[in-house]
Scaffold this motif. Structure first.
Motif, PDB file in Angstrom:
ATOM      1  N   ILE A 150       9.679  21.625 -16.379  1.00  0.00           N
ATOM      2  CA  ILE A 150       8.956  21.540 -16.214  1.00  0.00           C
ATOM      3  C   ILE A 150       9.612  21.238 -14.034  1.00  0.00           C
ATOM      4  O   ILE A 150      10.863  20.980 -14.468  1.00  0.00           O
ATOM      5  CB  ILE A 150       8.405  19.712 -15.939  1.00  0.00           C
ATOM      6  CG1 ILE A 150       7.398  19.784 -17.331  1.00  0.00           C
ATOM      7  CG2 ILE A 150       7.483  19.750 -14.355  1.00  0.00           C
ATOM      8  CD1 ILE A 150       6.970  18.321 -17.593  1.00  0.00           C
ATOM      9  N   GLY A 151       8.800  22.268 -14.160  1.00  0.00           N
ATOM     10  CA  GLY A 151       9.330  22.781 -12.122  1.00  0.00           C
ATOM     11  C   GLY A 151       9.062  22.406 -11.393  1.00  0.00           C
ATOM     12  O   GLY A 151       8.096  22.281 -11.489  1.00  0.00           O
ATOM     13  N   ILE A 152       9.761  21.078 -10.588  1.00  0.00           N
ATOM     14  CA  ILE A 152       9.946  20.674  -9.837  1.00  0.00           C
ATOM     15  C   ILE A 152       9.198  21.663  -8.360  1.00  0.00           C
ATOM     16  O   ILE A 152      11.522  21.538  -8.021  1.00  0.00           O
ATOM     17  CB  ILE A 152       9.672  19.525  -9.530  1.00  0.00           C
ATOM     18  CG1 ILE A 152       8.502  18.771 -11.053  1.00  0.00           C
ATOM     19  CG2 ILE A 152       8.889  18.380  -8.191  1.00  0.00           C
ATOM     20  CD1 ILE A 152       7.762  18.581 -11.452  1.00  0.00           C
ATOM     21  N   ASP A 153       8.768  21.369  -7.544  1.00  0.00           N
ATOM     22  CA  ASP A 153       9.416  22.619  -5.848  1.00  0.00           C
ATOM     23  C   ASP A 153       8.480  21.954  -4.849  1.00  0.00           C
ATOM     24  O   ASP A 153       7.204  21.476  -4.821  1.00  0.00           O
ATOM     25  CB  ASP A 153       9.417  23.640  -5.849  1.00  0.00           C
ATOM     26  CG  ASP A 153      11.110  24.814  -5.233  1.00  0.00           C
ATOM     27  OD1 ASP A 153      10.590  24.064  -4.121  1.00  0.00           O
ATOM     28  OD2 ASP A 153      12.003  25.036  -5.353  1.00  0.00           O
ATOM     29  N   HIS A 154       8.899  22.280  -3.702  1.00  0.00           N
ATOM     30  CA  HIS A 154       8.412  21.805  -2.095  1.00  0.00           C
ATOM     31  C   HIS A 154       7.743  23.083  -1.755  1.00  0.00           C
ATOM     32  O   HIS A 154       6.810  22.572  -1.188  1.00  0.00           O
ATOM     33  CB  HIS A 154       9.613  21.175  -1.289  1.00  0.00           C
ATOM     34  CG  HIS A 154       9.401  21.754  -1.037  1.00  0.00           C
ATOM     35  ND1 HIS A 154      11.262  22.176  -1.235  1.00  0.00           N
ATOM     36  CD2 HIS A 154       9.872  22.646   0.877  1.00  0.00           C
ATOM     37  CE1 HIS A 154      11.760  22.817  -0.319  1.00  0.00           C
ATOM     38  NE2 HIS A 154      10.741  23.211   0.398  1.00  0.00           N
ATOM     39  N   SER A 155       8.271  23.977  -2.548  1.00  0.00           N
ATOM     40  CA  SER A 155       7.761  25.554  -1.646  1.00  0.00           C
ATOM     41  C   SER A 155       6.537  25.995  -2.094  1.00  0.00           C
ATOM     42  O   SER A 155       6.971  26.522  -3.143  1.00  0.00           O
ATOM     43  CB  SER A 155       8.683  25.541  -1.331  1.00  0.00           C
ATOM     44  OG  SER A 155       8.662  27.835  -1.081  1.00  0.00           O
ATOM     45  N   GLU A 156       5.416  25.807  -1.168  1.00  0.00           N
ATOM     46  CA  GLU A 156       4.561  26.359  -1.960  1.00  0.00           C
ATOM     47  C   GLU A 156       4.113  28.428  -2.736  1.00  0.00           C
ATOM     48  O   GLU A 156       4.288  28.945  -3.113  1.00  0.00           O
ATOM     49  CB  GLU A 156       3.110  27.028  -1.092  1.00  0.00           C
ATOM     50  CG  GLU A 156       2.079  27.534  -1.420  1.00  0.00           C
ATOM     51  CD  GLU A 156       1.173  27.413  -0.482  1.00  0.00           C
ATOM     52  OE1 GLU A 156      -0.409  27.780  -1.211  1.00  0.00           O
ATOM     53  OE2 GLU A 156       0.923  26.979   0.675  1.00  0.00           O
ATOM     54  N   ARG A 157       5.261  29.097  -1.922  1.00  0.00           N
ATOM     55  CA  ARG A 157       5.500  30.374  -1.768  1.00  0.00           C
ATOM     56  C   ARG A 157       6.665  30.632  -3.209  1.00  0.00           C
ATOM     57  O   ARG A 157       6.133  31.335  -3.706  1.00  0.00           O
ATOM     58  CB  ARG A 157       6.404  31.048  -0.215  1.00  0.00           C
ATOM     59  CG  ARG A 157       7.347  32.613  -0.364  1.00  0.00           C
ATOM     60  CD  ARG A 157       7.291  32.861   0.754  1.00  0.00           C
ATOM     61  NE  ARG A 157       8.413  31.836   1.861  1.00  0.00           N
ATOM     62  CZ  ARG A 157       9.562  32.077   0.591  1.00  0.00           C
ATOM     63  NH1 ARG A 157       9.974  32.907   0.072  1.00  0.00           N
ATOM     64  NH2 ARG A 157      10.761  31.265   1.689  1.00  0.00           N
ATOM     65  N   LEU A 158       7.763  30.122  -2.742  1.00  0.00           N
ATOM     66  CA  LEU A 158       8.554  30.006  -3.755  1.00  0.00           C
ATOM     67  C   LEU A 158       7.470  30.169  -5.402  1.00  0.00           C
ATOM     68  O   LEU A 158       7.515  30.447  -6.632  1.00  0.00           O
ATOM     69  CB  LEU A 158       9.711  28.893  -4.593  1.00  0.00           C
ATOM     70  CG  LEU A 158      10.897  29.328  -2.902  1.00  0.00           C
ATOM     71  CD1 LEU A 158      12.023  28.783  -2.814  1.00  0.00           C
ATOM     72  CD2 LEU A 158      11.554  30.737  -3.622  1.00  0.00           C
ATOM     73  N   LEU A 159       6.867  29.013  -5.405  1.00  0.00           N
ATOM     74  CA  LEU A 159       5.980  28.290  -6.555  1.00  0.00           C
ATOM     75  C   LEU A 159       5.042  29.506  -7.038  1.00  0.00           C
ATOM     76  O   LEU A 159       4.955  29.648  -8.054  1.00  0.00           O
ATOM     77  CB  LEU A 159       5.885  26.945  -6.404  1.00  0.00           C
ATOM     78  CG  LEU A 159       5.966  25.922  -6.437  1.00  0.00           C
ATOM     79  CD1 LEU A 159       5.453  24.448  -6.436  1.00  0.00           C
ATOM     80  CD2 LEU A 159       6.926  25.886  -8.012  1.00  0.00           C
ATOM     81  N   GLU A 160       4.561  30.762  -5.973  1.00  0.00           N
ATOM     82  CA  GLU A 160       3.626  31.453  -6.374  1.00  0.00           C
ATOM     83  C   GLU A 160       4.560  32.524  -7.086  1.00  0.00           C
ATOM     84  O   GLU A 160       3.828  33.041  -8.124  1.00  0.00           O
ATOM     85  CB  GLU A 160       2.959  32.012  -4.705  1.00  0.00           C
ATOM     86  CG  GLU A 160       2.370  31.753  -4.840  1.00  0.00           C
ATOM     87  CD  GLU A 160       1.967  31.610  -3.061  1.00  0.00           C
ATOM     88  OE1 GLU A 160       2.364  32.864  -2.307  1.00  0.00           O
ATOM     89  OE2 GLU A 160       1.279  31.289  -2.414  1.00  0.00           O
ATOM     90  N   GLU A 161       6.131  32.589  -6.530  1.00  0.00           N
ATOM     91  CA  GLU A 161       6.241  33.386  -7.969  1.00  0.00           C
ATOM     92  C   GLU A 161       7.080  32.881  -9.063  1.00  0.00           C
ATOM     93  O   GLU A 161       7.258  33.869  -9.533  1.00  0.00           O
ATOM     94  CB  GLU A 161       7.762  34.097  -6.567  1.00  0.00           C
ATOM     95  CG  GLU A 161       7.416  34.496  -5.538  1.00  0.00           C
ATOM     96  CD  GLU A 161       7.943  35.771  -5.520  1.00  0.00           C
ATOM     97  OE1 GLU A 161       7.726  36.089  -6.510  1.00  0.00           O
ATOM     98  OE2 GLU A 161       6.824  36.698  -4.350  1.00  0.00           O
ATOM     99  N   ALA A 162       7.344  31.904  -8.857  1.00  0.00           N
ATOM    100  CA  ALA A 162       7.288  30.902 -10.651  1.00  0.00           C
ATOM    101  C   ALA A 162       6.016  31.098 -11.697  1.00  0.00           C
ATOM    102  O   ALA A 162       6.300  31.426 -12.470  1.00  0.00           O
ATOM    103  CB  ALA A 162       7.365  29.450 -10.209  1.00  0.00           C
TER     104      ALA A 162
END
Length: 202
Positions: free
Chosen positions: A78-90
């Protein structure tokens, strides 16, 4: 700094995680810099990650750790991040990787996420020690609800963390892996510390 070894691994996994990204860095949340694959290979080689583990990668960015560990172990990550833009890349990487149900990305502040069910946690300086202490509280609360063996992996500690981690009574150092400048294609050496989490009540 691009590394042909890491680029080759990205190609094998059909993902793109190599480029660093510090555009959303602030005083509490730090930028994206992927863990070198050689570090992840050494971690896998310890044989302490199992197929039935659930791993949380805090500050997952583009998802390199999730894809590599899932590809090698087959466990849930499970990957957790606050960045919407980086999660779009994920999410783009997840589609090209193969839309595996065992790889999940969640947009959340790390200190708000409840890691119930997870037993392995990975950190590569994603945020300040202030946030990290709050994350440890969430891990401890989860542990008290569901006692289990918990291991925490911490790569490339900054001075901030080098001062903090030895003072944290909930973390017992189990092992350290050391990496030369040549191994990680960097100007300074690094290490991966493995801690066992222990509640104050134990």
């Amino acid at each position: 700094m691009q590394n042909s070894y890491d680029l080759n691994w990205d190609l094998k996994l059909n993902i793109s995680t190599e480029s660093v990204d510090y555009s959303e860095e602030d005083l509490q949340n730090y930028g994206y810099d992927p863990t070198p694959y050689v570090v992840l290979e050494r971690l896998i080689g310890l044989k302490i990650l199992k197929k039935d583990d659930v791993i949380v990668d805090y500050g997952c960015g583009k998802g390199r750790i999730s894809f590599f560990i899932n590809s090698q172990i087959g466990c849930r990550v499970i990957g957790i991040d606050h960045s919407e833009r980086l999660l779009e890349e994920a999410d783009k990487n997840l589609k090209s990787y193969g839309n595996c149900e065992d790889v999940i990305f969640i947009r959340s502040r790390a200190e708000d996420y409840k890691p119930d069910g997870a037993n392995r946690f990975y950190f590569f300086n994603p945020f300040s020690t202030r946030i990290f202490s709050e994350v440890l509280k969430r891990i401890e609360e989860s542990f008290k609800r569901n006692p289990r063996e918990i291991l925490i992996f911490f790569y490339y500690s900054t001075i901030e963390y080098k001062l903090y981690l030895p003072t944290e009574p909930r973390l017992e150092l189990v092992k350290s892996l050391y990496f030369s400048e040549e191994e990680i294609n960097n100007q300074v050496s690094a290490k991966l510390d493995i801690f066992r989490f222990q509640s104050f009540d134990e």
